[in-house]
Write a protein that holds these residues in place. Sequence first.
Motif, PDB file in Angstrom:
ATOM      1  N   ASP A 144      43.846  46.956  42.273  1.00 32.52           N
ATOM      2  CA  ASP A 144      44.790  47.682  41.395  1.00 32.52           C
ATOM      3  C   ASP A 144      46.243  47.305  41.681  1.00 32.52           C
ATOM      4  OD1 ASP A 144      42.672  48.871  40.290  1.00 32.52           O
ATOM      5  OD2 ASP A 144      42.908  50.819  41.291  1.00 32.52           O
ATOM      6  N   ASP A 145      46.534  46.962  42.946  1.00 29.19           N
ATOM      7  CA  ASP A 145      47.907  46.583  43.315  1.00 29.19           C
ATOM      8  C   ASP A 145      48.235  45.160  42.854  1.00 29.19           C
ATOM      9  OD1 ASP A 145      47.941  48.981  44.764  1.00 29.19           O
ATOM     10  OD2 ASP A 145      47.035  47.978  46.507  1.00 29.19           O
ATOM     11  N   ASN A 146      47.182  44.395  42.500  1.00 28.34           N
ATOM     12  CA  ASN A 146      47.393  42.966  42.225  1.00 28.34           C
ATOM     13  C   ASN A 146      47.154  42.553  40.772  1.00 28.34           C
ATOM     14  OD1 ASN A 146      48.119  41.643  44.795  1.00 28.34           O
ATOM     15  ND2 ASN A 146      46.243  42.641  45.503  1.00 28.34           N
ATOM     16  N   VAL A 147      47.073  43.555  39.905  1.00 33.03           N
ATOM     17  CA  VAL A 147      46.777  43.247  38.500  1.00 33.03           C
ATOM     18  C   VAL A 147      47.829  42.285  37.912  1.00 33.03           C
ATOM     19  CG1 VAL A 147      46.622  44.250  36.190  1.00 33.03           C
ATOM     20  CG2 VAL A 147      45.475  45.370  38.114  1.00 33.03           C
ATOM     21  N   VAL A 148      49.106  42.506  38.251  1.00 36.47           N
ATOM     22  CA  VAL A 148      50.166  41.681  37.666  1.00 36.47           C
ATOM     23  C   VAL A 148      50.126  40.241  38.210  1.00 36.47           C
ATOM     24  CG1 VAL A 148      52.653  41.443  37.343  1.00 36.47           C
ATOM     25  CG2 VAL A 148      51.563  43.690  37.093  1.00 36.47           C
ATOM     26  N   PRO A 149      50.089  40.058  39.554  1.00 41.62           N
ATOM     27  CA  PRO A 149      49.984  38.666  40.039  1.00 41.62           C
ATOM     28  C   PRO A 149      48.734  37.942  39.528  1.00 41.62           C
ATOM     29  CG  PRO A 149      50.329  40.185  41.883  1.00 41.62           C
ATOM     30  CD  PRO A 149      50.296  41.011  40.642  1.00 41.62           C
ATOM     31  N   ILE A 150      47.629  38.663  39.402  1.00 40.83           N
ATOM     32  CA  ILE A 150      46.402  38.021  38.896  1.00 40.83           C
ATOM     33  C   ILE A 150      46.595  37.617  37.432  1.00 40.83           C
ATOM     34  CG2 ILE A 150      43.964  38.450  38.285  1.00 40.83           C
ATOM     35  CD1 ILE A 150      43.819  40.096  40.943  1.00 40.83           C
ATOM     36  N   GLY A 151      47.274  38.483  36.671  1.00 39.48           N
ATOM     37  CA  GLY A 151      47.613  38.152  35.280  1.00 39.48           C
ATOM     38  C   GLY A 151      48.483  36.900  35.219  1.00 39.48           C
ATOM     39  N   PHE A 152      49.413  36.779  36.169  1.00 34.85           N
ATOM     40  CA  PHE A 152      50.287  35.593  36.230  1.00 34.85           C
ATOM     41  C   PHE A 152      49.443  34.326  36.400  1.00 34.85           C
ATOM     42  CE2 PHE A 152      52.234  32.477  39.097  1.00 34.85           C
ATOM     43  CZ  PHE A 152      53.402  32.148  38.418  1.00 34.85           C
ATOM     44  N   LEU A 153      48.471  34.389  37.319  1.00 35.67           N
ATOM     45  CA  LEU A 153      47.625  33.204  37.555  1.00 35.67           C
ATOM     46  C   LEU A 153      46.826  32.860  36.298  1.00 35.67           C
ATOM     47  CD1 LEU A 153      46.307  33.887  41.178  1.00 35.67           C
ATOM     48  CD2 LEU A 153      47.967  32.156  40.461  1.00 35.67           C
ATOM     49  N   ARG A 154      46.307  33.884  35.643  1.00 34.47           N
ATOM     50  CA  ARG A 154      45.513  33.624  34.416  1.00 34.47           C
ATOM     51  C   ARG A 154      46.396  32.986  33.339  1.00 34.47           C
ATOM     52  NH1 ARG A 154      41.845  38.741  35.256  1.00 34.47           N
ATOM     53  NH2 ARG A 154      40.011  37.653  36.037  1.00 34.47           N
ATOM     54  N   GLU A 155      47.658  33.460  33.268  1.00 35.37           N
ATOM     55  CA  GLU A 155      48.586  32.887  32.270  1.00 35.37           C
ATOM     56  C   GLU A 155      48.861  31.409  32.535  1.00 35.37           C
ATOM     57  OE1 GLU A 155      52.164  35.182  32.279  1.00 35.37           O
ATOM     58  OE2 GLU A 155      51.072  36.933  31.499  1.00 35.37           O
ATOM     59  N   GLY A 169      46.742  29.321  33.113  1.00 38.44           N
ATOM     60  CA  GLY A 169      45.577  28.550  32.679  1.00 38.44           C
ATOM     61  C   GLY A 169      44.539  28.380  33.772  1.00 38.44           C
ATOM     62  N   LEU A 170      44.634  29.196  34.813  1.00 34.93           N
ATOM     63  CA  LEU A 170      43.669  29.072  35.902  1.00 34.93           C
ATOM     64  C   LEU A 170      42.502  30.035  35.697  1.00 34.93           C
ATOM     65  CD1 LEU A 170      46.247  29.043  38.816  1.00 34.93           C
ATOM     66  CD2 LEU A 170      45.034  27.088  37.870  1.00 34.93           C
ATOM     67  N   GLN A 171      41.347  29.584  36.157  1.00 38.71           N
ATOM     68  CA  GLN A 171      40.174  30.448  36.104  1.00 38.71           C
ATOM     69  C   GLN A 171      40.185  31.340  37.346  1.00 38.71           C
ATOM     70  OE1 GLN A 171      37.642  30.844  33.919  1.00 38.71           O
ATOM     71  NE2 GLN A 171      36.939  32.421  35.329  1.00 38.71           N
ATOM     72  N   ILE A 172      40.082  32.646  37.141  1.00 38.91           N
ATOM     73  CA  ILE A 172      40.160  33.581  38.268  1.00 38.91           C
ATOM     74  C   ILE A 172      38.869  34.391  38.364  1.00 38.91           C
ATOM     75  CG2 ILE A 172      41.425  35.578  39.216  1.00 38.91           C
ATOM     76  CD1 ILE A 172      43.095  32.989  39.016  1.00 38.91           C
ATOM     77  N   ASP A 173      38.231  34.323  39.517  1.00 40.06           N
ATOM     78  CA  ASP A 173      37.058  35.183  39.767  1.00 40.06           C
ATOM     79  C   ASP A 173      37.409  36.097  40.934  1.00 40.06           C
ATOM     80  OD1 ASP A 173      34.946  34.218  37.949  1.00 40.06           O
ATOM     81  OD2 ASP A 173      35.234  32.328  39.014  1.00 40.06           O
ATOM     82  N   ILE A 174      37.327  37.377  40.701  1.00 39.05           N
ATOM     83  CA  ILE A 174      37.687  38.314  41.762  1.00 39.05           C
ATOM     84  C   ILE A 174      36.449  38.639  42.583  1.00 39.05           C
ATOM     85  CG2 ILE A 174      38.655  40.609  42.253  1.00 39.05           C
ATOM     86  CD1 ILE A 174      39.982  39.884  39.289  1.00 39.05           C
ATOM     87  N   GLN A 175      36.523  38.316  43.852  1.00 40.95           N
ATOM     88  CA  GLN A 175      35.363  38.486  44.716  1.00 40.95           C
ATOM     89  C   GLN A 175      35.072  39.954  44.960  1.00 40.95           C
ATOM     90  OE1 GLN A 175      33.112  36.214  45.909  1.00 40.95           O
ATOM     91  NE2 GLN A 175      34.221  35.170  44.279  1.00 40.95           N
ATOM     92  N   GLY A 176      33.831  40.296  44.778  1.00 42.56           N
ATOM     93  CA  GLY A 176      33.400  41.651  45.130  1.00 42.56           C
ATOM     94  C   GLY A 176      33.937  42.713  44.199  1.00 42.56           C
ATOM     95  N   GLN A 177      34.602  42.309  43.119  1.00 43.42           N
ATOM     96  CA  GLN A 177      35.181  43.346  42.267  1.00 43.42           C
ATOM     97  C   GLN A 177      34.098  44.207  41.633  1.00 43.42           C
ATOM     98  OE1 GLN A 177      37.050  42.159  38.690  1.00 43.42           O
ATOM     99  NE2 GLN A 177      38.176  44.048  38.441  1.00 43.42           N
ATOM    100  N   GLU A 178      33.086  43.520  41.049  1.00 43.85           N
ATOM    101  CA  GLU A 178      32.073  44.306  40.349  1.00 43.85           C
ATOM    102  C   GLU A 178      31.227  45.150  41.286  1.00 43.85           C
ATOM    103  OE1 GLU A 178      31.974  41.741  36.361  1.00 43.85           O
ATOM    104  OE2 GLU A 178      30.221  42.873  37.036  1.00 43.85           O
ATOM    105  N   PRO A 179      30.715  44.510  42.394  1.00 45.38           N
ATOM    106  CA  PRO A 179      29.965  45.344  43.324  1.00 45.38           C
ATOM    107  C   PRO A 179      30.805  46.521  43.824  1.00 45.38           C
ATOM    108  CG  PRO A 179      29.668  43.046  43.851  1.00 45.38           C
ATOM    109  CD  PRO A 179      30.677  43.111  42.748  1.00 45.38           C
TER     110      PRO A 179
END
Length: 363
Positions: free
Chosen positions: A332-343, A345-355
């Motif tokens: 939750d603290d990293n939603v913005v930086p992760i959005g930056f990486l996606r912008e 054009g990088l593929q982002i997989d968040i480890q352990g997010q779903e589990p």
Amino acid sequence: MPAHTHAPHSTVTESPVITTTGLTKIYRAHGPRGREVTALDGVDLHVREGEVYGVIGQSGAGKSSLIRCVNLLERPTAGTVTVAGQDLTALVGRGPRAGRELRRARSRIGMVFQHFNLLSSRTVQENVELPLEILGVSGRERSAKALGLLDLVGLSDKAKVYPAQLSGGQKQRVGIARALAGDPKVLLSDEATSALDPETTRSILQLLRDLNRQLGLTVLLITHEMDVVKTVCDSAALMENGRIVESGTVGELLATPGSELASALFPVSGDASGDDRTVIDVTFHGEAATRPVISQLSRTYNIDISILGAAMDTVGGKQVGRMRIELPGRYDDNVVPIGFLREQGLQIDIQGQEPALVKDGAK
Ligand SMILES: Nc1ncnc2c1ncn2[C@@H]1O[C@H](COP(=O)(O)OP(=O)(O)OP(=O)(O)O)[C@@H](O)[C@H]1O
């Protein structure tokens, strides 16, 4: 990353050259209580002209059945196979005329085998001439063609020797020359390097790649080795239990979240250093691979980033890679930086997010 990496010229076009639709193969054991094995379960395969396409899967997944059905060495139970615009399945069991057409169509499909399948009583040149004899090509023409092909695979000095006098890699070169005798548009390779040591494997894969580039030859290869896919393939498919469960160009696979093939091509490991951390896998390919995105991320958001693991490589002449990084704080603290990486054009997989979400929900 080096910008000077030599990228071989790609000859891939959008035209399909091998297409299977609903390809099904059921083996039935003889006898009244014969067991049935479904080796292919509705396979839709699309191989484009000029590409090297790898089908990977564990033993028993159905890879050999697939390649043997593509050239009708094995008769499919259902479905269609079209190679270079011709529906081969329509020619099966339709009388002598269709039989002749099928044989002719087959001569346009070269096949390379794991154990080379050379005739020990024939010289290297005579082995290469064999398919031409079957096609009724005259002696002089056969000889000229065979010598030309042996030159192409780097064995012009071995024409008169017997297979027993050759190394495994040389035998496979003869197998490849023989497969090219009928000027095929398509080459099928059934575990062509599985019986070879790593260095010889590399040289045979390089030869297949060169032939693909020089002759515009489409190559469909099956393998159980991820390294083979990584070294030569433009596209790949993963088979499990007679089905294709993932397929696409290497770039597409890398861009698919949770792709098994992508993580097998670029395995990265590394665990979070504490609970209050977000671990993400970043996949770089194409233009994004050459930009300093991680340092930009760190500067823009003033965060410390730890690299837990990384794998970089050249696939089909393109730079691709994966990196597992750790950011301070929870997701939750990293939603913005992760959005930056996606912008970027990088593929982002968040480890352990779903589990983690499931676990949170269960609490
Ligand atoms: N001629 C046959 N008769 C009966 N069953 C067969 C026959 N050929 C293959 N099978 C079965 O079909 C399934 C798929 O086999 P196939 O050889 O196509 O898989 P594969 O992925 O190529 O495996 P491997 O890498 O071990 O060769 C397996 O369960 C196998 O036992």
